[in-house]
Structure formats: C-alpha cells, structure tokens
Design an enzyme around this catalytic site. Structure first.
Site, PDB file in Angstrom:
ATOM      1  N   THR A 135      -2.348   8.450   1.147  1.00 13.65           N
ATOM      2  CA  THR A 135      -2.237   6.993   1.047  1.00 13.65           C
ATOM      3  C   THR A 135      -3.493   6.386   1.659  1.00 13.65           C
ATOM      4  OG1 THR A 135      -1.242   6.805   3.234  1.00 13.65           O
ATOM      5  CG2 THR A 135       0.282   7.094   1.382  1.00 13.65           C
ATOM      6  N   LYS A 195       6.247   5.849  17.076  1.00 10.40           N
ATOM      7  CA  LYS A 195       7.055   6.495  16.038  1.00 10.40           C
ATOM      8  C   LYS A 195       8.267   7.186  16.689  1.00 10.40           C
ATOM      9  CE  LYS A 195       5.049   5.078  12.487  1.00 10.40           C
ATOM     10  NZ  LYS A 195       5.746   4.433  11.380  1.00 10.40           N
ATOM     11  N   SER A 219       7.449   9.190  11.720  1.00  4.96           N
ATOM     12  CA  SER A 219       6.426  10.189  11.397  1.00  4.96           C
ATOM     13  C   SER A 219       6.744  11.479  12.129  1.00  4.96           C
ATOM     14  CB  SER A 219       5.068   9.671  11.852  1.00  4.96           C
ATOM     15  OG  SER A 219       4.139  10.732  11.938  1.00  4.96           O
ATOM     16  N   SER A 271       0.838  -1.204   0.000  1.00  5.02           N
ATOM     17  CA  SER A 271       0.000   0.000   0.000  1.00  5.02           C
ATOM     18  C   SER A 271       0.872   1.252   0.000  1.00  5.02           C
ATOM     19  CB  SER A 271      -0.863  -0.053   1.271  1.00  5.02           C
ATOM     20  OG  SER A 271      -1.674   1.081   1.390  1.00  5.02           O
ATOM     21  N   TYR A 319       0.341   5.699  18.293  1.00  5.29           N
ATOM     22  CA  TYR A 319       1.068   5.804  17.022  1.00  5.29           C
ATOM     23  C   TYR A 319       2.291   6.702  17.201  1.00  5.29           C
ATOM     24  CZ  TYR A 319       1.848   7.243  12.144  1.00  5.29           C
ATOM     25  OH  TYR A 319       2.416   7.519  10.916  1.00  5.29           O
TER      26      TYR A 319
END
Ligand code: NAP
Length: 334
Positions: free
Chosen positions: A249, A218, A188, A46, A214
């Site tokens: 995305t 990261k 990120s 992806s 998240y």
C-alpha cells in the site's frame, strides 16, 4: 505455525496457503451479504481502506468513505463506483486525530445516518518523528487510539440502533449473515513486540522512535477493542481487532521503503490485506463472537511473548486514560 514464522504467515504466502481451507463459516460471505447495511470506513483514501470499501460495496453495503482530503475522497469515490457499478459511496471528511473534528463529524453523521451497521477503524500512519496534533496529543496515539475511541463512543447510538433493529428481526438487511452491528480495529502484527504502555501513552519519555510509537498504539488498539467488547456486551454491537498481514500500500512503500523493497513481491495485494476485515463484516455472527483478535479469518493470540502481557489493573488504567484524553465533550466548551 505460519504466524510465528512471520514471513510465511504475513505475506501473500500465508494468505494463499490458508485460503483453500476457508469453508463453512470461514467461506466468502455470499453475494448481497451486506445488502441494506451501512458501513463507515476510515482512512478510505488509500491502500487497505480503499480495498475494504470496495470489498464491502461488492457485498452490497452502503459505504461512507471517511477521508481527510475531499479531493482524494472524490477520486476514491469514483474508483469505488468504477469497481462496483451501482454502488453509491458517500465521501465524509474528518481528521480522525483531531478530537474536535471527530465530535463535529459524529454529530453531523448521526443526524443523517440513524443506523450504522459497521464501523471500520482503518486510518493509520507511521511518522518519522514525534508530532502532536493541534490538541497536543502524540500523533499515532491520536489517530490510532483517541480518535477511534471517541468516534465509537459518539456513534454508539447509531450502532446500537442497527444492532437492536437486527436483534428485533426488523433489519431491512434480510440477507445479511450477521444480525448485529460491528466495530473493527485494523491493528498490526507489529503490536506483538510491544506491551501496553499505560505509563506513558503520549510517548514523552525516552528517545522517540516512530516504529515503536506505531507498534505501541497498535497494541493499544487491541486492548481498546477488548475493552469496548466488554463495554458493549449484550447490546447487539460486537467489536473485533485484526491484523492484515503485510500488504503493498502507499503506507508501506512510503513509510518503510526498505522493507517494501526487501519483501517486495511477497507483499499481499491491498485486497488480500483487506480480506479479513471484509470477511468479519459479512461472516455469521456466531462464527465471530466479540472481543477477539483476527488474522486471515481466524482468531489469533493477542500475545506471543510473556513480557507483553498486561494485567487487568493496567488495562483498567489504560481504559480510564483513554476516556480522560478523549472526552465526549470539548473540555473548552463543556
Ligand atoms: N499495509 C500493511 O501491510 C499494514 C500492515 C499492518 C497494519 N496496517 C494498518 O492498516 C491500516 C491501513 O494502512 P495502509 O497500509 O492502507 O496505509 P495507507 O496507504 O498509508 O493508508 C492510510 C490511510 O489512513 C488515512 N489517515 C492517516 N491519518 C489520518 C487522519 N488523521 N485522519 C483520517 N485519516 C487518516 C490516510 O489518509 P491520507 O490519504 O489523507 O493520508 C490513508 O487513507 C493502518 O491502520 C495500518 O496501520 C497495514
């Protein structure tokens, strides 16, 4: 300045305004720069993973596409060969969050691929609620940190073999610009808000928030890349963390639909988001060193806020935790 302004730097405005300045060592790697080099890209099914795989194949790399769904992998394999005629990508199936599967896969790959020049830890996700893997690890920790750590440790012989071959000048990738093997962690910009959570890596305390989980993991990826860079110094294997900016995305539109709607036309294309990873793969070794955090082909600070800075003791504790939580051998059979 663009980075601190975030919207200016992370969107395609940042990419488009910086791109004209990419000359010399920051220029696009020459055609064939990765000829004779073998790359493994996780999360290749992806978004940025697919764009990275295509970018690497365009530079001549033999690309192994790590996916967790074989059918999706086959679709991506066709898309890569459609975009880069003559490329012969291979599909590899592994769930990066399941450590037993990482061990199985690494052992299988080592038997087939003795020299690995590039390992791109790109697989990622932003869950809406706290979930654990079958082995009891919080999902973002498993996919962003524990799996990549274990994969790096287990594939080290193949990375070292590629690094040594290049250092000894016998690499068949005579045209490549590097002369070493490289490990990339796709982190990120969200990590800037979070300190290194060495006291609660599994996010068991407090109310779970997927965005915070998240960003915490990261942040951990950046610390992990730094620790691996230290561990591998002088071995011919360099380690880098990077952030791609904001790119359109399936991950962004699926996990953050409101954000994707607001930033919409300013989001980077997947190719623009993958640009720094592809450049780091082909840039001259002298231009990138090891152990830095990159965005748009330049090293960036790992911290903007004093409260996120960790101490050496916190880093050491984090590194020890990761080794304990992602052991090289299955604790049940060891
Ligand atoms: N897009 C952005 O703006 C942005 C910004 C900052 C950082 N990033 C980082 O860039 C990376 C790629 O993100 P993306 O935007 O391209 O997201 P994406 O479109 O959702 O792609 C994520 C990829 O990771 C794979 N993946 C998830 N869990 C996995 C697991 N357990 N094992 C193996 N593969 C797994 C997915 O596989 P499936 O197809 O099977 O789900 C998919 O191929 C992520 O690490 C993300 O944190 C992206």
């Amino acid at each position: 300045m663009l980075d601190r302004g975030i919207v200016g730097g992370y969107t395609k405005l940042g990419y488009l305004s910086r791109r004209p300045g990419w000359t010399g060592d920051r220029a696009d790697p020459p055609a064939g720069a990765l000829h004779g080099r073998t790359a493994l890209v996780t999360g290749a099914s992806s978004g940025l993973g697919e764009a990275t795989a295509i970018g690497l194949a365009r530079l001549g790399a033999r690309v192994h596409l790590l996916v967790r769904d074989a059918d999706k992998g086959e679709q991506i394999r066709r898309r890569v060969t459609g975009a880069v005629p003559g490329a012969a990508p291979r599909v590899e199936v592994c769930d990066v969050g399941e450590l037993a599967d990482v061990r199985r896969f690494a052992s299988d790959l080592l038997a087939r691929v003795p020299e690995l020049h590039l390992l791109v830890h790109n697989a990622g996700l932003l869950p809406d609620q706290r979930r654990e893997t079958s082995e009891g690890n919080e999902l973002t920790l498993a996919v962003h940190v524990l799996g990549p750590h274990l994969l790096t440790a287990l594939l080290r012989p193949a990375l070292a073999a590629a690094g040594n071959a290049a250092l000894a000048g016998r690499s068949n990738g005579a045209t490549h610009a590097g002369g070493d093997s490289r490990v990339l962690f796709v982190s990120s910009g969200g990590m800037y808000a979070q300190p290194l959570k060495d006291d609660d890596p599994q996010y068991r305390e407090g109310r779970y928030n997927g965005t915070a989980a998240y960003a915490r993991t990261k942040r951990m990826q950046v610390a992990l890349a730094g620790e691996w860079a230290r561990e591998l110094a002088g071995t011919g294997i360099s380690v880098h963390a990077l952030h791609p900016g904001w790119a359109a995305t399936p991950g962004i539109t699926g996990s953050l639909p409101g954000f994707a709607r607001v930033v919409g036309p300013l989001l980077r294309t997947p190719e623009q988001g993958a640009d720094t990873a592809v450049w780091l793969a082909g840039a001259p070794a002298r231009a990138i060193g090891t152990g830095q955090f990159w965005h748009d082909r330049a090293p960036r600070p790992a911290h903007y806020f004093p409260h996120t800075r960790e101490t050496p003791a916190q880093r050491a504790r984090f590194w020890a935790q990761v080794q304990r939580l992602a052991p090289r051998h299955d604790p049940a059979t060891a």
